[in-house]
Design an enzyme around this catalytic site. Sequence first.
Site, PDB file in Angstrom:
ATOM      1  N   ARG A  36      -7.792  76.807  31.533  1.00 22.06           N
ATOM      2  CA  ARG A  36      -8.819  75.975  30.909  1.00 22.06           C
ATOM      3  C   ARG A  36     -10.288  76.622  31.010  1.00 22.06           C
ATOM      4  NH1 ARG A  36     -11.322  72.259  27.534  1.00 22.06           N
ATOM      5  NH2 ARG A  36     -12.052  70.192  29.106  1.00 22.06           N
ATOM      6  N   THR A  67      -7.930  69.563  19.457  1.00 21.95           N
ATOM      7  CA  THR A  67      -6.994  70.346  20.547  1.00 21.95           C
ATOM      8  C   THR A  67      -6.310  71.211  18.957  1.00 21.95           C
ATOM      9  OG1 THR A  67      -6.128  67.833  20.751  1.00 21.95           O
ATOM     10  CG2 THR A  67      -7.513  69.825  22.562  1.00 21.95           C
ATOM     11  N   ASN A 113     -12.409  72.768  21.304  1.00 25.79           N
ATOM     12  CA  ASN A 113     -13.079  71.597  21.752  1.00 25.79           C
ATOM     13  C   ASN A 113     -13.507  71.324  21.014  1.00 25.79           C
ATOM     14  OD1 ASN A 113     -15.023  69.060  23.320  1.00 25.79           O
ATOM     15  ND2 ASN A 113     -16.076  69.973  23.217  1.00 25.79           N
ATOM     16  N   ASP A 155     -17.578  68.723  26.915  1.00 23.48           N
ATOM     17  CA  ASP A 155     -16.907  68.125  27.934  1.00 23.48           C
ATOM     18  C   ASP A 155     -17.147  68.166  29.780  1.00 23.48           C
ATOM     19  OD1 ASP A 155     -14.667  67.974  25.891  1.00 23.48           O
ATOM     20  OD2 ASP A 155     -13.200  68.981  27.244  1.00 23.48           O
ATOM     21  N   THR A 184      -8.667  64.964  28.470  1.00 29.13           N
ATOM     22  CA  THR A 184      -7.451  64.278  28.320  1.00 29.13           C
ATOM     23  C   THR A 184      -6.383  65.049  27.607  1.00 29.13           C
ATOM     24  OG1 THR A 184      -8.504  63.965  26.048  1.00 29.13           O
ATOM     25  CG2 THR A 184      -8.862  62.770  28.079  1.00 29.13           C
TER      26      THR A 184
END
Length: 589
Positions: A110, A380, A400, A422, A451
């Site tokens: 991430r 995504t 994103n 985010d 998520t």
Amino acid sequence: MVSDVGRSRVLVVVVLQLVFLQQLAVCVRGSDLPSRPRKVEADVGAVAADHRICSDLGVELLKRGGHAVDAAVGVAFCQGVVNPGASGIGGGDFLILRLADGTAEAYDMRETAPGLATEDMYAKNRTGKTLGGLSAGVPGELAGLYVVWKKYGKLPWKQVVYPTIRLCVKGFAVEPYLAKEIVTNQEKILADQGLRDTFAPNGTLLKAGDICYRKQLGKTLTQISKHGPNVFYHGAVGRKLVRDIQAAGGIMTFSDLQKYKVKVRKPLVADTWGLTVLGMPPPSSGGAGLILILNILAAYKNVSAIEGDLGVHHIVEAFKHTYAVRMNLADPDFVNVNTVVKEMLSPVFAAKLQKTISNTMTRPPKFYGGRWNQLDDHGTSHISVVDAERNAVSMTATINYSFGSKFLSTSTGILVNNEMDDFNTPTDNTTDALAPAPANFIRPYKRPLSTMSPTIVLENGQLRAVLGGSGGIKILTTVAQVLLRHIAGYDPLDAVTLPRVHHQLEPNWVSYENFTNVRDEHIEVPWETRQSLLQKGHELRSASQAVCQFILHDLRKPVTPGYKTYDGVFLGKLTAVSDLRKDGYPAGY
């Protein structure tokens, strides 16, 4: 169940009368339907990706003797080129790996906040949180892909990267989905030199069938194929990227790239509905959220509880409870989330929530205990892979928003993420009475909540399914519905294709599907189901849903009759499905 209606413009409605959400309908309009199936069956290996070129590329790597990891890495590079609005090396990923010998790992690649980031950095510049260099988090995809390939890949790194370099240099035909995304984002594309030169050469937007070239990105990937990620995180490519981001108003530094670390975590594991579910731990809310949804509905102790219109209501209520809890999650390196995760994995906690669900009515958001407003994350891309040995990879990638920060680095060809959106900030404007979640406030090198829900499912210790989704905050509810339909006995294509609903607690309405894709295939939750929800007090709004890529490993059908296992590993038939919502096509052999 999606059929060709010939040249006539006839509307065909196919009602799938199965055991779950039996009154939902799938429709097909038009004659220009793809000849290639959305579902393929295979004996050896399979890939379900968002784009047909990438699914084919992944299977070709498997045919060359590649591991599931080789295929996943190759597909990730590919999708960042041919579906650039959703992923790429300018973004980050979550990956769940489960080997045939039972080893399971979760790779957190991430994006992180830059070292100069502060909690209030967008107080006077809200636009900067979503647009341009200031919205960029430190990319992690390339670092993570290399780490997992280095450990498990069988093919040479150059061989895994080369097919995508060829796509960049030789060009690829723009497919209808990308053409639609270009039109949707045309204003921002035309405003940025890098995007304009790539997707609107000579000032004219590319359309379906046109050839798109990513030659500068091809040069960057060539350097990466020769030198690995060091040229990005410690070398010339990274220096160029940072220079371009800073020129676009960003605060990322070369030191930020040098400090980036991939986190290898333990997957969340839970037994529910007679299956074992492996999910992504925080900073993803997907793993814990999916398990909580499944456990709430399992507390009914009967599959009939998720049937028909009442089943839709039960599912929506489980969503509302889950979204009330998820915003307490965050990057575990910055916030202690152990208690929250433990509750979300607890069948006892889930059963308590299930007992509060009424069969006849829904309730206001505060009833569900929500304290924080929802973080509406965005676009995504997802990849599911199973190889010949039944090693499995489920990986979700993101930049994103569609086309990320709407900024493409001209010196590297890399499309940059806007992942800083985010994070929550104290000054977030909300449409409800709930405050922003402090657990997800910005800190230097922190990873924002997501998520994304890459998932692997086992049965009696054997691989049963690989799935995940793309589409922002709706990923979690999409993955849950597809998996529930599979549990209820659906054919994999039906499980993915049927219309879906979504509820995220705030805003307080059910979004339901009424959607036609780029090939005129139509999906719509029928009137009867919507009326049933309205009668229970739900407010409804039509909206598109997320996308799912699904592979089933059939434990009832061995590949070779009479020959079921290899070193204790069951070798069953594979069925791969790519979602028509994103015009995806799977591949297998």
